[in-house]
Design a protein around this motif. Structure first.
Motif, PDB file in Angstrom:
ATOM      1  N   TYR A 137      -7.898  -1.525  -9.904  1.00 28.09           N
ATOM      2  CA  TYR A 137      -7.476  -0.190 -10.305  1.00 28.09           C
ATOM      3  C   TYR A 137      -6.719   0.574  -9.219  1.00 28.09           C
ATOM      4  O   TYR A 137      -5.930   1.463  -9.526  1.00 28.09           O
ATOM      5  CB  TYR A 137      -8.685   0.633 -10.750  1.00 28.09           C
ATOM      6  CG  TYR A 137      -9.309   0.120 -12.029  1.00 28.09           C
ATOM      7  CD1 TYR A 137      -8.597   0.174 -13.215  1.00 28.09           C
ATOM      8  CD2 TYR A 137     -10.578  -0.424 -12.039  1.00 28.09           C
ATOM      9  CE1 TYR A 137      -9.158  -0.304 -14.391  1.00 28.09           C
ATOM     10  CE2 TYR A 137     -11.142  -0.898 -13.216  1.00 28.09           C
ATOM     11  CZ  TYR A 137     -10.431  -0.833 -14.384  1.00 28.09           C
ATOM     12  OH  TYR A 137     -10.980  -1.298 -15.550  1.00 28.09           O
ATOM     13  N   ALA A 138      -6.967   0.244  -7.955  1.00 28.04           N
ATOM     14  CA  ALA A 138      -6.375   1.069  -6.907  1.00 28.04           C
ATOM     15  C   ALA A 138      -4.864   0.868  -6.808  1.00 28.04           C
ATOM     16  O   ALA A 138      -4.115   1.836  -6.658  1.00 28.04           O
ATOM     17  CB  ALA A 138      -7.030   0.760  -5.569  1.00 28.04           C
TER      18      ALA A 138
ATOM     19  N   LEU B 265       4.923  -3.155  -5.826  1.00 28.00           N
ATOM     20  CA  LEU B 265       3.474  -3.092  -5.983  1.00 28.00           C
ATOM     21  C   LEU B 265       3.067  -3.514  -7.391  1.00 28.00           C
ATOM     22  O   LEU B 265       2.145  -4.301  -7.580  1.00 28.00           O
ATOM     23  CB  LEU B 265       2.979  -1.666  -5.713  1.00 28.00           C
ATOM     24  CG  LEU B 265       2.835  -1.234  -4.265  1.00 28.00           C
ATOM     25  CD1 LEU B 265       2.439   0.231  -4.181  1.00 28.00           C
ATOM     26  CD2 LEU B 265       1.803  -2.087  -3.556  1.00 28.00           C
TER      27      LEU B 265
ATOM     28  N   PRO C 289      -2.483  -0.064  -9.064  1.00 28.78           N
ATOM     29  CA  PRO C 289      -1.672   0.680 -10.036  1.00 28.78           C
ATOM     30  C   PRO C 289      -1.711   2.192  -9.812  1.00 28.78           C
ATOM     31  O   PRO C 289      -0.724   2.887 -10.029  1.00 28.78           O
ATOM     32  CB  PRO C 289      -2.305   0.320 -11.388  1.00 28.78           C
ATOM     33  CG  PRO C 289      -3.461  -0.536 -11.120  1.00 28.78           C
ATOM     34  CD  PRO C 289      -3.452  -0.959  -9.711  1.00 28.78           C
ATOM     35  N   LEU C 290      -2.868   2.656  -9.339  1.00 26.38           N
ATOM     36  CA  LEU C 290      -2.981   4.090  -9.085  1.00 26.38           C
ATOM     37  C   LEU C 290      -2.004   4.521  -7.995  1.00 26.38           C
ATOM     38  O   LEU C 290      -1.282   5.511  -8.124  1.00 26.38           O
ATOM     39  CB  LEU C 290      -4.412   4.401  -8.651  1.00 26.38           C
ATOM     40  CG  LEU C 290      -4.730   5.859  -8.448  1.00 26.38           C
ATOM     41  CD1 LEU C 290      -4.675   6.579  -9.769  1.00 26.38           C
ATOM     42  CD2 LEU C 290      -6.098   6.023  -7.822  1.00 26.38           C
ATOM     43  N   ILE C 291      -1.979   3.733  -6.932  1.00 26.02           N
ATOM     44  CA  ILE C 291      -1.075   4.070  -5.828  1.00 26.02           C
ATOM     45  C   ILE C 291       0.368   3.948  -6.297  1.00 26.02           C
ATOM     46  O   ILE C 291       1.211   4.805  -6.018  1.00 26.02           O
ATOM     47  CB  ILE C 291      -1.368   3.157  -4.633  1.00 26.02           C
ATOM     48  CG1 ILE C 291      -2.713   3.545  -4.033  1.00 26.02           C
ATOM     49  CG2 ILE C 291      -0.274   3.255  -3.586  1.00 26.02           C
ATOM     50  CD1 ILE C 291      -3.307   2.494  -3.164  1.00 26.02           C
TER      51      ILE C 291
ATOM     52  N   ALA D  21     -11.949  -2.154  -7.323  1.00 30.49           N
ATOM     53  CA  ALA D  21     -11.017  -1.435  -6.453  1.00 30.49           C
ATOM     54  C   ALA D  21      -9.668  -2.147  -6.418  1.00 30.49           C
ATOM     55  O   ALA D  21      -8.611  -1.518  -6.497  1.00 30.49           O
ATOM     56  CB  ALA D  21     -11.595  -1.315  -5.047  1.00 30.49           C
TER      57      ALA D  21
ATOM     58  N   GLN E  70      -7.872  -2.269 -20.680  1.00 33.12           N
ATOM     59  CA  GLN E  70      -7.910  -1.693 -19.335  1.00 33.12           C
ATOM     60  C   GLN E  70      -9.319  -1.294 -18.928  1.00 33.12           C
ATOM     61  O   GLN E  70      -9.703  -1.424 -17.764  1.00 33.12           O
ATOM     62  CB  GLN E  70      -7.038  -0.438 -19.268  1.00 33.12           C
ATOM     63  CG  GLN E  70      -5.571  -0.713 -19.417  1.00 33.12           C
ATOM     64  CD  GLN E  70      -4.791   0.583 -19.432  1.00 33.12           C
ATOM     65  OE1 GLN E  70      -5.121   1.530 -18.728  1.00 33.12           O
ATOM     66  NE2 GLN E  70      -3.760   0.634 -20.239  1.00 33.12           N
TER      67      GLN E  70
ATOM     68  N   ALA F  26       1.460   4.405  -9.139  1.00 34.19           N
ATOM     69  CA  ALA F  26       1.825   5.469 -10.076  1.00 34.19           C
ATOM     70  C   ALA F  26       2.214   6.749  -9.347  1.00 34.19           C
ATOM     71  O   ALA F  26       2.998   7.529  -9.864  1.00 34.19           O
ATOM     72  CB  ALA F  26       0.653   5.748 -11.020  1.00 34.19           C
ATOM     73  N   VAL F  27       1.673   6.976  -8.172  1.00 39.53           N
ATOM     74  CA  VAL F  27       1.920   8.272  -7.551  1.00 39.53           C
ATOM     75  C   VAL F  27       3.017   8.262  -6.499  1.00 39.53           C
ATOM     76  O   VAL F  27       3.599   9.302  -6.212  1.00 39.53           O
ATOM     77  CB  VAL F  27       0.634   8.880  -6.946  1.00 39.53           C
ATOM     78  CG1 VAL F  27      -0.358   9.160  -8.042  1.00 39.53           C
ATOM     79  CG2 VAL F  27       0.038   7.987  -5.889  1.00 39.53           C
ATOM     80  N   ILE F  28       3.301   7.103  -5.891  1.00 41.58           N
ATOM     81  CA  ILE F  28       4.377   7.148  -4.901  1.00 41.58           C
ATOM     82  C   ILE F  28       5.701   7.185  -5.648  1.00 41.58           C
ATOM     83  O   ILE F  28       5.804   6.716  -6.776  1.00 41.58           O
ATOM     84  CB  ILE F  28       4.349   5.953  -3.931  1.00 41.58           C
ATOM     85  CG1 ILE F  28       4.498   4.640  -4.688  1.00 41.58           C
ATOM     86  CG2 ILE F  28       3.092   5.949  -3.110  1.00 41.58           C
ATOM     87  CD1 ILE F  28       4.574   3.476  -3.765  1.00 41.58           C
TER      88      ILE F  28
END
Lengths: 505, 244, 252
Positions: free
Chosen positions: C182-183, C200, C185-187, C179, C60, C189-191
């Motif tokens: 990484y962006a 997603l 998976p980040l999004i 971006a 990663q 993960a939080v929704i």
């Protein structure tokens, strides 16, 4: 205008006349806001009453407006003026219930912060003010009030051989907690203020038994229902109306669909001995307390990458193209050139970050509230603190990237390194599935420590919760995290200045 | 303070390569001084040392009697053209001059004046990255003239100029010198220098080979070019087989 | 083609920056994995750790160091104007891009194999001490996770190359690729909309591609291991296609 002022003005002119840099900065703020709104609008809170979806109940709020958990079994009388309650606790036991289907078993055991003692509370509504003196399973005698305040008394567990006497006395608005091993020699634990009529009595509660697995997936938290049972005798209350009965309340208990209490507590009386059992907690809500600042600021990660590109290229481009020669003709003192660049980029980044955070937090919070979340919005001072902190995080990151750009003289290397030390540790710590212990070390040692500015709810030593980065708890306080980032940025800028001073351009 | 450039005993080496080997000369006001020498002789290095961009191992370089790095608003003392390509390509010509003006506390009006003076009035709003070499040279000259300095140092100002530009540059250099400024021009174009320079400094392998007037050189040789070849015969590092 | 490839290889091996990134990549990847496995622990009763995912966690982070040399092969030539020389020597631009792709992929394959094998070795050495059983390369799923991780790195390199051919500036390309990786998976993960979250994760290059590392709880993954790698391959192919078009049509 001073020499340095002119230099700063020149660097500002340089910055604002490259369209890509201005657009990049605006884009960084915009993407932060839009991603925050996107995430908020796709986060839906649903609660069900067994089978039927219902509107989520409002969270009980403590005196300072923070969400709290306020569930315990309460045996009480009303106290209007001055008075006191004295008890002796002779035992404390508990059971932990493993949930079905895998571990459907009930084992004896006490959770370390299970509580039994005396309490004076303004009514029986959840979240109302209180002062309590208690024994705990593993943290000795404690005096706590209004959820967040905790004072330690005599350590050690309670048993028939080592009972604890507890006394709460109110005189005027002042409530004093005292403890004793024998009922004769008393030691003061602490004092607090509580005015008006209060309910005075005994309480027992126990938070859930938590296991925080230090495994992949950001760690997982397992919670099991735990019930504590304590034995009280020598119960005396003064100042309460004569003939007032002890009333019993399961404060904060939820109702099952059939109208019965969910996980009720209880009391048994045999002569002067009361055996009270309860579950829940009297504490600020911590751990998995729902969406927070971390959620609505998630777009900051992408915004930071954009800022890093702008700042790094700003530094490296000057050196790659020989433009630095022209700059140094206009202002030959090299340290000042670096300083002026840092002032301009730092200020631009600070304004960008602060504005983006100040905009997205209230907006996204409104969207979340529309979607059924019941968390109260951030109080204005907290919002200001987080917005300014975000500005400092963005500014520090920009300065680090600028320093790396000036030092390495290659935009790509500077971008790669800055992203690797600021953004990636945060990603891996929060969503990368690293074990929490590893995640915490990343957030201590790398510049990503500055993300600690996103934590608005402190970690309470007296509240059991999964305090992991994935749930928004950082190992360092906000100022220390920012200091780590500032240290790295200063190091990069210092090395860049040293290299520039020593080299011919 | 007399506008002069004084270089005394400059020495500088890059690794094992000796760039400057005891360079000493003085550039005086009121005429154009030609600065000539083969590739690698140390012309650009000397200019960079004078301008504080490179540090000498030994020796001193003074502009108007003081080191460049001590000047508070240096562009009002010295104007220099070193590398016309040293630009942020996406910034417009006018904005490139504007930030320079800001660093010295000049008004934006001064930027428009030098743009007009260098014939870039119509191109000021275009991005400098799209400029031809000749236009970049004009922009570099505009930057050098920004502070109306009494000393000018121009490295190869004729590079890339079109015939009209060469005529313009010739006239400009003459005018600047006639106004009482010290003008140092490095160039490989001997015939051009023969017309505009009154004084010439010929260097080779990091030291001065001749520091004299053009008329004196022309008394001994048919042209400046012939005089140059005679002086630099032993001081050339790179020469193709066919050349002389 | 082979001459062009040889020329590109000569350019690469005489550019110290790109070559330095290779050992850096291997070291960073293995160290990150070591960090992850060393800090993992399990309570009694197991904690659902996938030993393969944990051992290969370094990928990663390490993928960022595959992105950098990949975007440099094009962005670096643009910024110096070297690309004009290259295209004068080889006017068939698609051949140039293909040679760069072969080289980037080959380098990622070699370096990726070294790094991934290092991660596996670290996992096998450290995990048992923390009470987690490590898998051997002879197990089918572990072999799939290992080989898949190498392929993942190759595809990430090609994706970055394609993006760089479109954006051209090396630093901006690197920012865009990182971006993108990484962006999402980040999004995700939080929704908490599980449907959107799954969608997603299924279509984002990083989460889909890394599904190949899973060896336990396959049904809980958003997408099957090879299908996920295919999604990433589609991203890389699309990026190379756009890059190829841009490379052909625009003036260097």
């Amino acid at each position: 205008m001073s020499d340095f002022g002119r230099l700063v003005r020149a660097e500002w002119t340089k910055f604002r006349t490259v369209r890509g840099w201005v657009l990049g900065t605006v884009a960084a703020a915009l993407v932060t806001v839009l991603l925050g709104l996107f995430v908020a609008s796709n986060s839906i809170s649903s609660c069900s009453n067994g089978t039927v979806d219902i509107e989520c109940p409002a969270l009980p709020l403590g005196p300072d407006g923070q969400p709290v958990r306020d569930k315990f079994f309460f045996v009480h009388r009303t106290l209007a003026g001055d008075g006191a309650i004295t008890v002796r606790v002779t035992s404390m036991q508990g059971v932990i219930t493993y949930p079905p289907p895998d571990h459907d078993k009930i084992v004896p055991g006490l959770v370390e912060w299970s509580k039994a003692g005396v309490i004076a509370k303004v009514g029986t509504a959840e979240g109302s003010r209180y002062v309590a003196l208690m024994v705990t399973a593993e943290h000795g005698v404690r005096m706590q009030h209004d959820f967040v305040h905790d004072t330690a008394g005599r350590p050690g567990a309670v048993s028939a051989g080592t009972p604890r006497w507890l006394r709460l006395t109110r005189a005027g608005d002042r409530v004093t907690g005292e403890e004793s091993a024998d009922g004769a020699a008393w030691t003061e634990v602490g004092t607090a203020t509580l005015a008006g009529p209060v309910e005075l009595g005994l309480f027992v509660t126990s938070p859930s038994d938590l296991t925080v697995n230090n495994g992949a997936g950001g760690g997982s938290v397992q919670a099991r229902l735990a019930t504590a049972t304590a034995t009280f005798d020598n119960v005396t209350a003064t100042g309460t109306p004569p003939g007032d009965d002890w009333r019993r309340d399961d404060v904060g208990a939820e109702l099952n669909p059939d109208g019965t209490l969910h996980h009720p507590g209880g009391v048994e009386q045999a002569g002067g001995v009361l055996t009270v059992s309860g579950n829940g907690d009297i504490a600020p809500l911590a751990g998995e307390s729902g969406p927070g600042v971390q959620l609505v600021l998630i777009g900051l990660v992408v915004g930071l990458i954009v800022v890093i590109v702008v700042a790094a290229v700003n530094g490296s481009g000057e050196l790659r193209r020989g433009l630095i020669g022209v700059t140094l003709l206009a202002s030959p003192r090299r340290g000042r050139v670096v300083a002026a660049k840092a002032v301009v980029l730092g200020a631009v980044a600070f304004v960008t970050g602060t504005a983006a955070a100040a905009l997205v937090i209230p907006l996204a919070w409104a969207v979340l509230t529309d979607n059924g979340f019941r968390q109260p919005g951030l109080p204005l001072p907290t919002l200001v603190r987080v917005a300014v902190g975000t500005g400092l995080l963005v500014a520090g990151t920009a300065l680090l990237a600028l320093g790396l750009g000036l030092l390495l003289r290659r935009g790509l290397a500077a971008v790669g390194l800055a992203v690797a030390v600021v953004v990636l540790p945060y990603l891996m710590a929060v969503i990368g599935g690293l074990p929490p212990a590893a995640a915490e070390w990343l957030l201590r040692l790398t510049p990503a420590a500055a993300f600690a500015i996103q934590q608005v709810v402190p970690e309470y030593a007296h509240v059991l919760a999964g305090y992991t980065p994935a749930s928004g708890y950082y190992p360092l306080p906000a100022w220390a995290g920012l200091a780590v980032l500032a240290g790295y940025a200063a190091l990069a800028l210092g090395l860049a200045t040293a290299r520039l001073r020593r080299s011919d351009v | 303070m007399e506008p002069t450039i004084e270089v005394t005993g400059l020495r500088k080496r890059y690794g094992r390569t000796v760039a400057l080997d005891g360079m000493s000369c003085t550039v005086r006001p009121g005429h154009v001084t030609g600065f000539v020498g083969p590739n690698g002789a140390g012309k650009s290095t000397t200019m960079r040392v004078v301008l504080g961009l490179a540090a000498p191992d030994a020796g001193t370089a003074l502009v108007g009697g003081v080191p460049y790095r001590t000047l508070r608003r240096p562009l009002t003392h010295v104007g220099a053209l070193l590398d016309a390509g040293a630009l942020q390509p996406s910034r417009s010509a006018r904005n490139h001059l504007l930030w320079l003006a800001r660093s010295q506390g000049f008004a934006a009006r001064r930027v428009d004046e030098v743009l007009e003076q260098t014939g870039l009035g119509g191109a000021g709003r275009r991005r400098a990255g799209g400029f031809s070499l000749g236009m970049r040279q004009r922009l570099g000259i505009a930057a050098a003239l920004l502070g109306d300095p009494p000393v000018l140092m121009l490295d190869e100002p004729f590079n890339g100029l079109d015939p009209e530009g060469i005529v313009w540059m010739r006239g400009l250099l003459g005018t600047l010198a006639a106004q009482g400024r010290a003008v140092l021009v490095s160039s490989h174009l001997m015939s051009e220098l023969q017309h505009i320079a009154a004084h010439v400094v010929i260097i080779g392998r990091g030291r001065v080979l001749a520091d004299t007037t053009v008329s004196e050189l022309l008394a001994a040789a048919p042209s400046l070019e012939e005089a140059y070849f005679a002086l630099t015969r032993d001081a050339v590092d790179f020469r193709g087989e066919a050349a002389r | 083609m082979s001459r062009v490839l040889y020329a590109e290889w000569t350019k690469l091996r005489t550019e110290p920056a790109a070559l330095w990134l290779v050992p850096c990549f291997v070291v960073v990847t293995v160290l990150m994995s070591l960090f992850a496995v060393a800090s993992a622990s399990c309570g009694q009763g197991g904690c659902g750790i996938d030993p393969a995912v944990l051992s290969l966690a370094g990928v990663q982070l390490g993928q960022a160091l595959v992105v950098l040399p990949a975007v440099l092969t094009i962005g670096g030539e643009h910024s110096t104007g070297l690309l004009r020389t290259t295209l004068t020597a080889t006017p068939r631009r698609i051949v140039v891009l293909a040679a760069k792709a072969v080289l980037t992929g080959g380098l990622a394959l070699v370096a990726g194999t070294a790094a991934v094998l290092g991660c596996v070795a670290v996992g096998r050495a450290v995990l048992p001490g923390n009470g987690i059983a490590a898998l051997s390369l002879t197990d089918g799923p572990m072999l799939r996770a290992t080989a898949g991780s190498v392929l993942y790195l190759v595809l990430i390199g090609l994706l970055a190359l394609g993006v760089a051919a479109v954006i051209r500036d090396a630093a901006a390309s690197a920012g865009a690729v990182l971006a993108l990786l990484y962006a999402v998976p980040l999004i995700a993960a939080v929704i908490n909309d599980p449907e959107l979250q799954r969608t997603l994760r299924r279509f984002a290059p990083m989460t889909a591609g890394l599904a190949v590392q899973a060896t336990t709880d396959l049904q809980r993954q958003p997408i099957g291991p090879w299908a996920g790698l295919a999604v990433l391959a589609a991203w890389s192919a699309a990026a190379l296609l756009c890059g190829g078009l841009a490379f052909r049509l625009r003036d260097p």
